[in-house]
Write a protein that holds these residues in place. Structure first.
Motif, short mmCIF file in Angstrom:
data_model
loop_
_atom_site.label_atom_id
_atom_site.label_comp_id
_atom_site.label_asym_id
_atom_site.label_seq_id
_atom_site.Cartn_x
_atom_site.Cartn_y
_atom_site.Cartn_z
N GLY A 181 0.73 -1.27 0.01
CA GLY A 181 0.02 -0.16 0.14
C GLY A 181 1.01 1.33 0.08
O GLY A 181 0.58 2.16 -0.61
N PHE A 182 1.81 1.23 0.87
CA PHE A 182 2.83 2.48 0.72
C PHE A 182 3.65 2.67 -0.69
O PHE A 182 3.46 3.84 -0.93
CB PHE A 182 4.11 2.10 1.80
N VAL A 183 4.02 1.41 -1.06
CA VAL A 183 4.56 1.70 -2.64
C VAL A 183 3.56 2.00 -3.61
O VAL A 183 3.84 3.12 -4.37
CB VAL A 183 4.95 0.32 -2.79
N ALA A 184 2.38 1.83 -3.50
CA ALA A 184 1.44 2.11 -4.37
C ALA A 184 1.27 3.68 -3.99
O ALA A 184 0.97 4.39 -5.09
CB ALA A 184 0.05 1.26 -4.15
N ALA A 185 1.16 4.25 -2.94
CA ALA A 185 0.64 5.41 -2.40
C ALA A 185 2.04 6.47 -3.28
O ALA A 185 1.87 7.38 -3.51
CB ALA A 185 0.68 5.65 -1.10
N ALA A 186 3.31 5.90 -3.18
CA ALA A 186 4.23 6.52 -3.66
C ALA A 186 4.39 6.83 -4.90
O ALA A 186 4.89 7.65 -5.55
CB ALA A 186 5.66 5.82 -3.11
N HIS A 187 3.49 5.86 -5.84
CA HIS A 187 3.46 5.93 -7.24
C HIS A 187 2.31 6.87 -7.65
O HIS A 187 1.95 7.11 -8.84
CB HIS A 187 3.40 4.59 -7.67
N MET A 188 1.55 7.39 -6.75
CA MET A 188 0.57 8.15 -7.17
C MET A 188 0.78 9.34 -7.78
O MET A 188 1.97 9.90 -7.48
CB MET A 188 -0.36 8.40 -5.88
N ASP A 189 -0.19 10.18 -8.58
CA ASP A 189 0.23 11.40 -9.26
C ASP A 189 0.11 12.58 -8.35
O ASP A 189 -0.90 13.38 -8.31
CB ASP A 189 -0.61 11.41 -10.46
N TRP A 190 1.01 12.96 -7.44
CA TRP A 190 0.91 13.69 -6.34
C TRP A 190 1.12 15.23 -6.94
O TRP A 190 2.20 15.36 -7.73
CB TRP A 190 1.85 13.74 -5.14
N ARG A 191 0.39 16.22 -6.87
CA ARG A 191 0.51 17.46 -7.62
C ARG A 191 0.35 18.82 -6.81
O ARG A 191 1.09 19.52 -7.05
CB ARG A 191 -0.55 17.87 -8.90
N SER A 192 -0.58 18.50 -5.77
CA SER A 192 -0.89 19.76 -4.86
C SER A 192 0.17 20.11 -4.08
O SER A 192 0.97 19.46 -3.75
CB SER A 192 -2.46 19.51 -4.25
N SER A 193 -0.23 21.66 -3.50
CA SER A 193 0.85 21.84 -2.38
C SER A 193 0.56 21.15 -1.01
O SER A 193 1.52 21.18 -0.39
CB SER A 193 0.92 23.35 -2.36
N VAL A 194 -0.68 20.76 -1.04
CA VAL A 194 -1.05 19.97 0.41
C VAL A 194 -1.52 18.78 0.07
O VAL A 194 -2.35 18.39 -0.85
CB VAL A 194 -2.31 20.84 1.06
N ARG A 195 -0.63 17.98 0.64
CA ARG A 195 -0.95 16.23 0.41
C ARG A 195 -1.02 15.68 1.55
O ARG A 195 -0.27 15.51 2.50
CB ARG A 195 0.45 15.94 -0.40
N VAL A 196 -2.05 14.85 1.64
CA VAL A 196 -2.44 14.19 2.91
C VAL A 196 -2.90 12.62 2.54
O VAL A 196 -3.35 12.12 1.76
CB VAL A 196 -3.96 14.79 3.36
N ILE A 197 -2.46 11.87 3.51
CA ILE A 197 -2.79 10.48 3.64
C ILE A 197 -3.54 10.32 4.78
O ILE A 197 -3.22 10.71 6.03
CB ILE A 197 -1.65 9.40 3.38
N ILE A 198 -4.87 9.42 4.51
CA ILE A 198 -5.61 8.96 5.45
C ILE A 198 -5.52 7.50 5.44
O ILE A 198 -6.28 7.07 4.62
CB ILE A 198 -7.09 9.38 5.38
#
Length: 306
Positions: A181-198
């Protein structure tokens, strides 16, 4: 249409970067390119790794129409302004068989959280999810790429089912493959200035260092069979992916030891927070923290420090 993609489960290199094509002709093309980039990154095989499982990658959403209507020369400025006032919220969800009794409650909470953030005046929300399971399931991951379309997000999340397979001789194996799950999260297309994981889960990851379960309840008591470690994966999320806030929502006490170790490894209590799901407060707690992070990021970007 869902497509099956091979997923290589390994800790990412500290220098790994996911390349997303810049400024396609339309925002719809940009969202499509984003999904294609995720697919390409998950299919790229670093030397020496073996296939662990497959994932289901849900289709990306169509974006807001005002971007489509903008002149080509305005796209870059609009994208820059949007990043300053947008929250990327990724929901990391345990979707194993033990969650059958509570997954609907967890998904309802996720929808509430997403709706509350979206209602914050002046801010836009991109939501995505990663549903992980365990090593006994071939297609153990489901990924919903970030989208502005909250209804599409809810529809895709609604299709996630709590499933697991029994090991030979019905052997009990409570821990889950959290690290994928962590690895898949790291591969996400993060773009915004505020980035949150729940993160919502009812079981720890594999390894005696993360739980106090009976010794024969963990098929991998020495830790992750792929040789990954939580400290490196969390560092990637915090430093490489620039995630601002990580919130773990407990469903029971079996995840307490794991979370305490995670917090020790990142050594940043304000970054890694925890709470019981039933005690989760929207307006007074987490959402306020997210919006405070939005304000801070806007101020920093205005000063040119982001």
């Amino acid at each position: 249409v869902n497509s099956k993609l091979l997923f290589w489960t390994s800790a990412l290199s500290p220098h790994t970067r996911i390349t997303v094509p810049i400024a396609p002709r339309s925002m719809a093309q940009r969202e499509k390119a984003s999904a294609a980039s995720i697919a390409a990154s998950l299919n790229s095989r670093p030397p020496g790794l073996t296939v662990s499982k497959q994932i289901s990658l849900h289709s990306a959403a169509h974006p807001p129409s005002f971007y489509e209507a903008a002149a080509p020369g305005q796209h870059e400025q609009i994208a820059s302004d949007r990043r300053k006032r947008t929250v990327d919220a990724l929901f990391l969800l345990d979707a194993t068989g033990s969650m059958k009794e509570t997954i609907d409650t967890a998904k309802a909470k996720i929808n509430e959280i997403a709706t509350q953030i979206q209602r914050a005046e002046g801010y836009e929300l991109r939501v995505g999810f990663v549903a992980y399971r365990d090593f006994d399931i071939t297609s153990g991951l489901e990924v919903g790429p970030f989208t502005y379309d909250l209804n599409l997000f809810k529809e895709q999340l609604g299709r996630v089912k709590a499933t697991s397979a029994l090991y030979p001789n019905c052997k009990v194996d409570d821990p889950e493959d959290v690290f994928s799950g962590f690895v898949a999260a790291a591969h996400m297309d993060w773009r915004s200035s505020v980035r949150v994981i729940i993160h919502i889960g009812d079981a720890p990851c594999h390894g005696r260092a993360y739980h106090d379960l009976p010794a024969d309840w963990d098929n991998f008591p020495d830790g992750d069979p792929q040789g990954r470690n939580s400290q490196e994966l969390l560092r990637i999320l915090r430093i490489n992916n620039k995630v601002n806030l990580y919130q773990f929502l407990h469903l029971n006490n079996t995840t307490k030891k794991m979370v305490q170790r995670f917090k020790q490894e990142v050594n940043a209590d304000l970054w890694f927070q925890e709470m019981n799901l039933r005690d989760f407060e929207f307006q007074g707690g987490f959402v306020k923290g997210v919006l405070d992070a939005v304000h801070s990021s806007i101020q920093l970007s205005t000063k040119g420090t982001l």
